[in-house]
Design a protein around this motif. Structure first.
Motif, PDB file in Angstrom:
ATOM      1  N   ASP A 204      -5.948   4.092  -5.512  1.00  0.00           N
ATOM      2  CA  ASP A 204      -6.209   3.910  -4.091  1.00  0.00           C
ATOM      3  C   ASP A 204      -6.277   2.418  -3.735  1.00  0.00           C
ATOM      4  OD1 ASP A 204      -7.610   3.898  -1.539  1.00  0.00           O
ATOM      5  OD2 ASP A 204      -8.246   5.942  -2.002  1.00  0.00           O
ATOM      6  N   ALA A 205      -5.601   2.044  -2.652  1.00  0.00           N
ATOM      7  CA  ALA A 205      -5.617   0.635  -2.216  1.00  0.00           C
ATOM      8  C   ALA A 205      -7.032   0.171  -1.884  1.00  0.00           C
ATOM      9  CB  ALA A 205      -4.720   0.466  -0.999  1.00  0.00           C
TER      10      ALA A 205
ATOM     11  N   PRO B 125      -1.481   6.153  -5.625  1.00  0.00           N
ATOM     12  CA  PRO B 125      -2.195   7.150  -6.443  1.00  0.00           C
ATOM     13  C   PRO B 125      -1.294   8.265  -6.985  1.00  0.00           C
ATOM     14  CG  PRO B 125      -3.182   6.880  -4.254  1.00  0.00           C
ATOM     15  CD  PRO B 125      -1.843   6.241  -4.226  1.00  0.00           C
TER      16      PRO B 125
ATOM     17  N   ARG C  35      12.761   5.698   0.467  1.00  0.00           N
ATOM     18  CA  ARG C  35      13.074   7.135   0.414  1.00  0.00           C
ATOM     19  C   ARG C  35      12.601   7.844   1.667  1.00  0.00           C
ATOM     20  NH1 ARG C  35      12.428  10.516  -4.325  1.00  0.00           N
ATOM     21  NH2 ARG C  35      10.280  10.803  -3.702  1.00  0.00           N
TER      22      ARG C  35
ATOM     23  N   ASP D  32       1.284   7.924   5.087  1.00  0.00           N
ATOM     24  CA  ASP D  32       1.106   9.368   5.330  1.00  0.00           C
ATOM     25  C   ASP D  32       0.749   9.581   6.802  1.00  0.00           C
ATOM     26  OD1 ASP D  32       1.634  10.135   2.720  1.00  0.00           O
ATOM     27  OD2 ASP D  32      -0.456   9.910   2.098  1.00  0.00           O
TER      28      ASP D  32
ATOM     29  N   VAL E 262       0.861  -1.189   0.000  1.00  0.00           N
ATOM     30  CA  VAL E 262       0.000   0.000   0.000  1.00  0.00           C
ATOM     31  C   VAL E 262       0.894   1.234   0.000  1.00  0.00           C
ATOM     32  CG1 VAL E 262      -1.686   1.310   1.339  1.00  0.00           C
ATOM     33  CG2 VAL E 262      -1.812  -1.195   1.284  1.00  0.00           C
TER      34      VAL E 262
HETATM   35  C1  LIG Z   1       4.829   8.983   3.075  1.00  0.00           C
HETATM   36  S1  LIG Z   1       4.672   8.152   1.539  1.00  0.00           S
HETATM   37  C2  LIG Z   1       5.708   6.706   1.738  1.00  0.00           C
HETATM   38  C3  LIG Z   1       6.088   6.074   0.434  1.00  0.00           C
HETATM   39  C4  LIG Z   1       6.946   4.797   0.529  1.00  0.00           C
HETATM   40  N1  LIG Z   1       6.191   3.717   1.144  1.00  0.00           N
HETATM   41  C5  LIG Z   1       8.227   5.031   1.261  1.00  0.00           C
HETATM   42  O1  LIG Z   1       8.425   4.457   2.352  1.00  0.00           O
HETATM   43  O2  LIG Z   1       9.089   5.783   0.731  1.00  0.00           O
HETATM   44  C6  LIG Z   1       3.035   7.446   1.667  1.00  0.00           C
HETATM   45  C7  LIG Z   1       2.458   7.055   0.317  1.00  0.00           C
HETATM   46  O3  LIG Z   1       1.197   6.416   0.516  1.00  0.00           O
HETATM   47  C8  LIG Z   1       0.366   6.773  -0.581  1.00  0.00           C
HETATM   48  N2  LIG Z   1      -1.037   6.549  -0.185  1.00  0.00           N
HETATM   49  C9  LIG Z   1      -1.774   7.289   0.664  1.00  0.00           C
HETATM   50  N3  LIG Z   1      -3.016   6.799   0.764  1.00  0.00           N
HETATM   51  C10 LIG Z   1      -3.069   5.706  -0.044  1.00  0.00           C
HETATM   52  C11 LIG Z   1      -4.091   4.785  -0.383  1.00  0.00           C
HETATM   53  N4  LIG Z   1      -5.335   4.891   0.119  1.00  0.00           N
HETATM   54  N5  LIG Z   1      -3.795   3.793  -1.245  1.00  0.00           N
HETATM   55  C12 LIG Z   1      -2.557   3.686  -1.760  1.00  0.00           C
HETATM   56  N6  LIG Z   1      -1.549   4.534  -1.473  1.00  0.00           N
HETATM   57  C13 LIG Z   1      -1.800   5.534  -0.636  1.00  0.00           C
HETATM   58  C14 LIG Z   1       0.709   8.227  -0.843  1.00  0.00           C
HETATM   59  O4  LIG Z   1       0.352   8.634  -2.145  1.00  0.00           O
HETATM   60  C15 LIG Z   1       2.200   8.262  -0.597  1.00  0.00           C
HETATM   61  O5  LIG Z   1       2.940   8.095  -1.769  1.00  0.00           O
END
Ligand SMILES: C[S@@+](CC[C@H](N)C(=O)[O-])C[C@H]1O[C@@H](n2cnc3c(N)ncnc32)[C@H](O)[C@@H]1O
Length: 237
Positions: free
Chosen positions: A125-126, A99, A217, A147, A74
């Motif tokens: 979206d997951a 997304p 990252r 997030d 996710v």
């Molecule tokens: C803070 S980033 C972390 C990204 C990666 N996992 C990392 O550790 O570098 C969180 C990611 O979750 C994604 N995200 C938020 N809500 C989501 C959802 N409902 N389904 C899928 N992805 C989601 C956001 O777009 C964002 O890219």
């Protein structure tokens, strides 16, 4: 192709609230190429409401053409962890959801570089994916640096809420593993509180990373800024 919201590769228009970003800075030419050339084949059919208005079940065996175990990531961000897992475990299939189209483009570049084929990419979206996956179809799930939504009034937007965790529990196999990593103590607090009642038991909760971990990252950013992470492992009951 364009990376404007009108792009045919834009994630489906929201039919439910999504509070994150779908677009960032302008994509590089190479990234536009990855999206136009690779995403069509890697994207599972029947996930979005537009693609599958009846919300019929989508069988992962059809997505991957085999019945290997299915793992789910996710919010894969730039895709480091997802590609690392796909390369480390060629006997599994992994579906990633994200997304943020710039992240999808980064992932596609890494998939090309690694040459992995056991991957599927839902650029959205997951929740849309979980809606249509069969019961007990996922063996492992990963939520890496979700997030944080730091303001108390936004905590209900976090992934570790029943809106997300109950569908996740439904699609996970009994005994399946769910991993969460975060550098935000209050996110870890909510994770500890909310995941077990959704149907999981805690297996491990530690500042020491998993043996097969690759730093993402967001983790690198957290470490640079002096926020040590926690790694929590749950098992689906
Ligand atoms: C803070 S980033 C972390 C990204 C990666 N996992 C990392 O550790 O570098 C969180 C990611 O979750 C994604 N995200 C938020 N809500 C989501 C959802 N409902 N389904 C899928 N992805 C989601 C956001 O777009 C964002 O890219």
């Amino acid at each position: 192709m364009s990376d404007t919201p009108e792009s045919p590769f834009d994630p489906s228009p929201p039919h439910r609230n999504f509070y994150g970003r779908r677009h960032g800075k302008t994509l590089r030419q190479s990234q536009k190429g990855y999206l136009s050339e690779d995403l069509g084949d890697l994207r599972p059919r029947g996930i979005t409401v537009e693609d599958n208005p009846d919300r019929s079940t989508v069988d992962p065996r059809v997505i991957f053409g085999n019945d290997n175990p299915v793992w789910l990531e996710v919010g894969f961000g730039g895709g480091e962890h997802m590609v690392h897992m796909a390369a480390t475990y060629p006997g599994i299939n992994i579906i990633g959801c994200e997304p943020y189209i710039n992240g999808v483009a980064m992932l596609l570049g890494k998939i090309r570089a690694a040459g992995v084929s056991n991957v599927s990419v839902h650029p959205g979206d997951a929740r849309d994916l979980m809606d249509v996956l069969p019961d007990a179809s996922v063996q492992r799930a990963f939520l890496m640096y979700p997030d944080p939504w730091p303001k108390a009034r936004h905590h209900r937007r976090r992934f570790v809420t029943p809106e997300h965790l109950l569908p996740l529990a439904r699609v996970m196999q009994p005994g399946g593993i769910f991993r969460v990593a975060s550098d935000i103590p209050d996110y870890i607090r909510q994770t500890r509180e909310e995941v077990p009642p959704a149907g999981f038991e805690t297996v491990d909760d530690t500042p020491v990373a998993w043996d097969d971990w690759i730093s993402t990252r967001y983790e690198q950013k957290a470490l640079r800024e002096g926020r040590p992470p926690n790694y929590v492992t749950f098992r689906r009951l």
